[in-house]
Design a protein around this motif. Structure first.
Motif, PDB file in Angstrom:
ATOM      1  N   ILE A 284     -12.361  14.099  -2.092  1.00 11.69           N
ATOM      2  CA  ILE A 284     -11.119  14.039  -2.855  1.00 11.69           C
ATOM      3  C   ILE A 284     -10.216  15.166  -2.367  1.00 11.69           C
ATOM      4  O   ILE A 284     -10.682  16.282  -2.115  1.00 11.69           O
ATOM      5  N   MET A 285      -8.944  14.877  -2.250  1.00  7.96           N
ATOM      6  CA  MET A 285      -7.941  15.903  -1.947  1.00  7.96           C
ATOM      7  C   MET A 285      -6.974  15.908  -3.121  1.00  7.96           C
ATOM      8  O   MET A 285      -6.460  14.858  -3.522  1.00  7.96           O
ATOM      9  N   THR A 286      -6.746  17.099  -3.687  1.00  7.28           N
ATOM     10  CA  THR A 286      -5.829  17.259  -4.801  1.00  7.28           C
ATOM     11  C   THR A 286      -4.690  18.165  -4.347  1.00  7.28           C
ATOM     12  O   THR A 286      -4.929  19.273  -3.873  1.00  7.28           O
ATOM     13  N   LEU A 287      -3.456  17.674  -4.449  1.00 15.29           N
ATOM     14  CA  LEU A 287      -2.271  18.421  -4.056  1.00 15.29           C
ATOM     15  C   LEU A 287      -1.527  18.829  -5.326  1.00 15.29           C
ATOM     16  O   LEU A 287      -1.293  17.985  -6.201  1.00 15.29           O
ATOM     17  N   VAL A 288      -1.147  20.109  -5.421  1.00 16.27           N
ATOM     18  CA  VAL A 288      -0.554  20.642  -6.654  1.00 16.27           C
ATOM     19  C   VAL A 288       0.729  21.393  -6.329  1.00 16.27           C
ATOM     20  O   VAL A 288       0.750  22.220  -5.412  1.00 16.27           O
ATOM     21  N   THR A 289       1.777  21.114  -7.109  1.00 10.54           N
ATOM     22  CA  THR A 289       3.020  21.878  -6.969  1.00 10.54           C
ATOM     23  C   THR A 289       3.640  22.109  -8.340  1.00 10.54           C
ATOM     24  O   THR A 289       3.315  21.425  -9.308  1.00 10.54           O
ATOM     25  N   CYS A 290       4.523  23.085  -8.395  1.00  6.18           N
ATOM     26  CA  CYS A 290       5.246  23.378  -9.624  1.00  6.18           C
ATOM     27  C   CYS A 290       6.397  22.387  -9.791  1.00  6.18           C
ATOM     28  O   CYS A 290       6.807  21.741  -8.845  1.00  6.18           O
ATOM     29  N   ASP A 291       6.890  22.307 -10.989  1.00  3.75           N
ATOM     30  CA  ASP A 291       8.023  21.448 -11.297  1.00  3.75           C
ATOM     31  C   ASP A 291       9.169  22.342 -11.722  1.00  3.75           C
ATOM     32  O   ASP A 291       9.379  22.583 -12.903  1.00  3.75           O
ATOM     33  N   ILE A 292       9.891  22.874 -10.759  1.00  2.00           N
ATOM     34  CA  ILE A 292      10.959  23.846 -11.010  1.00  2.00           C
ATOM     35  C   ILE A 292      11.981  23.355 -12.039  1.00  2.00           C
ATOM     36  O   ILE A 292      12.291  24.070 -12.968  1.00  2.00           O
ATOM     37  N   PRO A 293      12.510  22.117 -11.931  1.00  2.00           N
ATOM     38  CA  PRO A 293      13.517  21.705 -12.917  1.00  2.00           C
ATOM     39  C   PRO A 293      13.001  21.755 -14.356  1.00  2.00           C
ATOM     40  O   PRO A 293      13.741  22.081 -15.254  1.00  2.00           O
ATOM     41  N   SER A 294      11.718  21.457 -14.567  1.00  2.00           N
ATOM     42  CA  SER A 294      11.182  21.508 -15.922  1.00  2.00           C
ATOM     43  C   SER A 294      11.116  22.928 -16.444  1.00  2.00           C
ATOM     44  O   SER A 294      11.107  23.155 -17.644  1.00  2.00           O
ATOM     45  N   ASN A 295      11.071  23.904 -15.528  1.00  2.00           N
ATOM     46  CA  ASN A 295      11.029  25.287 -15.978  1.00  2.00           C
ATOM     47  C   ASN A 295      12.313  25.669 -16.708  1.00  2.00           C
ATOM     48  O   ASN A 295      12.319  26.596 -17.500  1.00  2.00           O
ATOM     49  N   LEU A 296      13.393  24.943 -16.455  1.00  2.00           N
ATOM     50  CA  LEU A 296      14.626  25.196 -17.182  1.00  2.00           C
ATOM     51  C   LEU A 296      14.445  24.905 -18.663  1.00  2.00           C
ATOM     52  O   LEU A 296      15.126  25.471 -19.501  1.00  2.00           O
ATOM     53  N   SER A 297      13.491  24.030 -18.981  1.00  2.00           N
ATOM     54  CA  SER A 297      13.199  23.730 -20.374  1.00  2.00           C
ATOM     55  C   SER A 297      12.186  24.708 -20.954  1.00  2.00           C
ATOM     56  O   SER A 297      11.805  24.592 -22.106  1.00  2.00           O
ATOM     57  N   GLY A 298      11.732  25.661 -20.134  1.00  2.00           N
ATOM     58  CA  GLY A 298      10.793  26.652 -20.609  1.00  2.00           C
ATOM     59  C   GLY A 298       9.335  26.257 -20.439  1.00  2.00           C
ATOM     60  O   GLY A 298       8.453  26.992 -20.834  1.00  2.00           O
ATOM     61  N   LYS A 299       9.084  25.108 -19.844  1.00  2.00           N
ATOM     62  CA  LYS A 299       7.700  24.654 -19.666  1.00  2.00           C
ATOM     63  C   LYS A 299       7.214  24.984 -18.264  1.00  2.00           C
ATOM     64  O   LYS A 299       7.975  24.951 -17.310  1.00  2.00           O
ATOM     65  N   ASN A 300       5.940  25.274 -18.147  1.00  2.00           N
ATOM     66  CA  ASN A 300       5.308  25.564 -16.873  1.00  2.00           C
ATOM     67  C   ASN A 300       4.569  24.300 -16.428  1.00  2.00           C
ATOM     68  O   ASN A 300       3.396  24.122 -16.723  1.00  2.00           O
ATOM     69  N   MET A 301       5.290  23.405 -15.770  1.00  2.00           N
ATOM     70  CA  MET A 301       4.748  22.098 -15.432  1.00  2.00           C
ATOM     71  C   MET A 301       4.188  22.072 -14.015  1.00  2.00           C
ATOM     72  O   MET A 301       4.629  22.816 -13.145  1.00  2.00           O
ATOM     73  N   ARG A 302       3.232  21.176 -13.802  1.00  2.00           N
ATOM     74  CA  ARG A 302       2.644  20.954 -12.486  1.00  2.00           C
ATOM     75  C   ARG A 302       2.590  19.456 -12.212  1.00  2.00           C
ATOM     76  O   ARG A 302       2.267  18.658 -13.088  1.00  2.00           O
ATOM     77  N   TYR A 303       2.926  19.084 -10.958  1.00  2.00           N
ATOM     78  CA  TYR A 303       2.650  17.744 -10.462  1.00  2.00           C
ATOM     79  C   TYR A 303       1.343  17.831  -9.707  1.00  2.00           C
ATOM     80  O   TYR A 303       1.122  18.758  -8.924  1.00  2.00           O
ATOM     81  N   VAL A 304       0.477  16.857  -9.935  1.00  2.00           N
ATOM     82  CA  VAL A 304      -0.840  16.836  -9.303  1.00  2.00           C
ATOM     83  C   VAL A 304      -1.068  15.448  -8.718  1.00  2.00           C
ATOM     84  O   VAL A 304      -0.979  14.448  -9.429  1.00  2.00           O
ATOM     85  N   ILE A 305      -1.331  15.409  -7.421  1.00  2.00           N
ATOM     86  CA  ILE A 305      -1.715  14.146  -6.776  1.00  2.00           C
ATOM     87  C   ILE A 305      -3.193  14.217  -6.464  1.00  2.00           C
ATOM     88  O   ILE A 305      -3.661  15.200  -5.879  1.00  2.00           O
ATOM     89  N   GLN A 306      -3.923  13.183  -6.863  1.00  2.00           N
ATOM     90  CA  GLN A 306      -5.336  13.081  -6.495  1.00  2.00           C
ATOM     91  C   GLN A 306      -5.518  11.876  -5.593  1.00  2.00           C
ATOM     92  O   GLN A 306      -5.046  10.773  -5.898  1.00  2.00           O
ATOM     93  N   ALA A 307      -6.174  12.122  -4.472  1.00  2.00           N
ATOM     94  CA  ALA A 307      -6.372  11.081  -3.467  1.00  2.00           C
ATOM     95  C   ALA A 307      -7.804  11.113  -2.979  1.00  2.00           C
ATOM     96  O   ALA A 307      -8.462  12.165  -3.014  1.00  2.00           O
ATOM     97  N   VAL A 308      -8.297   9.967  -2.498  1.00  2.00           N
ATOM     98  CA  VAL A 308      -9.652   9.893  -1.942  1.00  2.00           C
ATOM     99  C   VAL A 308      -9.575   9.586  -0.464  1.00  2.00           C
ATOM    100  O   VAL A 308      -8.674   8.875  -0.005  1.00  2.00           O
ATOM    101  N   ARG A 309     -10.525  10.174   0.266  1.00  2.00           N
ATOM    102  CA  ARG A 309     -10.589   9.929   1.719  1.00  2.00           C
ATOM    103  C   ARG A 309     -11.006   8.485   1.935  1.00  2.00           C
ATOM    104  O   ARG A 309     -12.042   8.045   1.448  1.00  2.00           O
TER     105      ARG A 309
END
Length: 166
Positions: free
Chosen positions: A136-161
């Motif tokens: 499994i490969m999991t890719l994680v990044t922040c969601d900068i626009p959501s930080n304007l709302s004060g939330k610490n959001m993450r986008y997470v993609i999970q994929a299988v080889r």
């Protein structure tokens, strides 16, 4: 990059130079050879298509459906991964579920159950891709626009080889 000091790569590029976008990295606790799930972290940008900014494009159903795979090249070979889930998490919410960050999930049955649990946070889901113990490969990044709302959001993609390409 695999690192013992992930904070270094939040603000430095692969050459060690100061860079507000940092560099994608794998935490030193992960072993790309031994672990079932490799988690790669990288920044995104609200204005530029840098590092993992593209992950947010998967929130659009058309983009998700037309880009079902990605390729990873490393010293271990070149592999194709099929994306199963795009998830969205509020990391400030203590009730949120973060098992996507674990290096090993266990048996096929346990891993399948974890994918089912992750579906509760899914923005997009790809059905019909069988999981039978592959990496499994999991890719994680922040969601900068959501930080304007004060939330610490993450986008997470999970994929299988799904294929070795070399």
């Amino acid at each position: 990059i695999e690192t013992d000091h992930p904070d270094d790569y939040y603000r430095h590029n692969v050459y060690g130079h100061s860079d507000p976008m940092g560099a994608p990295f794998i935490d030193h606790l992960m072993d790309p050879v031994e672990d079932q799930n490799i988690v790669v972290f990288a920044h995104s940008s609200p204005t530029e298509d840098w590092n993992f900014t593209f992950l947010k494009k998967y929130a659009d159903e058309g983009y998700f459906n037309s880009h079902p795979t990605f390729t990873v090249e490393s010293e271990m070979g070149t592999y194709e991964y099929t994306i199963l889930l795009l998830e969205h998490y509020d990391t400030d919410n203590e009730d949120e579920w973060y098992d996507w960050a674990e290096p090993n999930y266990g048996s096929v049955e346990e891993t399948t159950a974890l994918f089912r649990e992750a579906a509760n946070h899914a923005v997009q889901i790809r059905y019909g891709v069988p999981y039978d113990g592959q990496n499994i490969m999991t890719l994680v990044t922040c969601d900068i626009p959501s930080n304007l709302s004060g939330k610490n959001m993450r986008y997470v993609i999970q994929a299988v080889r799904t294929a070795a390409l070399d």
